[in-house]
Design an enzyme around this catalytic site. Structure first.
Site: not given
Length: 211
Positions: A64-66, A138, A152, A169
């Site tokens: 997930g995430g950017q 992050a 992480i 992000c």
């Protein structure tokens, strides 16, 4: 823990194989502490426009995430845990990852904070405006068959200029930047960071199954 810089595709392949084995009951859980060569990863919500300059290889992460950056001087912890056994609550799991980072930072007299509208761990900067905050760690996860992948990334003494090739992000607001332990005046070794991560893990997550 791996010695040297681990290629990203090697890490993805290991995680896929290990999490499948955990889900099948054929392997114990694993926390893998590594560093990568300089690279960018794109999560499932990454926007093409957030890749400003392709300074390093770009990998589709599947998490997930950017967009985020990985590189030398950044401690990446890939967390492969059986969440079905531990409790299938993803919100709690992410919050516990944040707390793990916050407690680790506290060992070096850094106050890390979570934000409801921004994932990861943030620090206030007394040397900048009151509204300014920098991201020091992050978080990006994926779950397959209720086993977690990814984890992480904590900035220890990495080259912060490498983040300039992306919108980290997806946070484009100039009030928010990135920082590291070294940037905050804490020149600690990776070994010291690893000791703190290990010390703070079990009180939060419990023992790793099979260890």
């Amino acid at each position: 823990m791996a010695d040297g810089l681990v290629p990203y595709q090697t890490a993805l392949a290991l995680m896929d194989a290990r999490t499948a084995a955990i889900a099948d009951g054929n392997a114990r859980e694993l926390i893998w502490l590594i560093e990568h060569p300089p690279l960018y990863t794109a999560g499932t919500s990454a926007k093409p426009g957030d890749l400003i300059a392709e300074r390093f290889p770009v990998h589709a992460a599947g998490r997930g995430g950017q967009f985020t950056y990985h590189g030398p001087g950044q401690r990446v912890a890939y967390v492969m845990l059986d969440l079905k056994r531990r409790g299938p609550d993803l919100r709690r799991f992410v919050a516990t990852l944040e707390e793990w980072i916050i407690r680790t930072l506290a060992a070096f007299s850094i106050s890390g904070e979570r934000r409801d509208d921004r994932i990861g761990v943030w620090v206030r900067r007394p040397d900048k405006s009151a509204e300014h905050e920098d991201k020091i760690a992050a978080i990006g996860i994926r779950v397959k068959r209720w086993v977690s992948l990814h984890g992480i990334a904590l900035n220890v003494d990495c080259d912060l200029s490498h983040f300039a090739g992306i919108v980290p992000c997806g946070v484009a607001d100039t009030r928010y930047g990135v920082t590291s332990l070294l940037d905050l005046g804490r020149p600690v070794s990776m070994a010291e960071v690893d000791m703190a991560l290990r010390r703070e893990f079990e009180p939060l997550f419990g023992p790793v199954a099979g260890s």
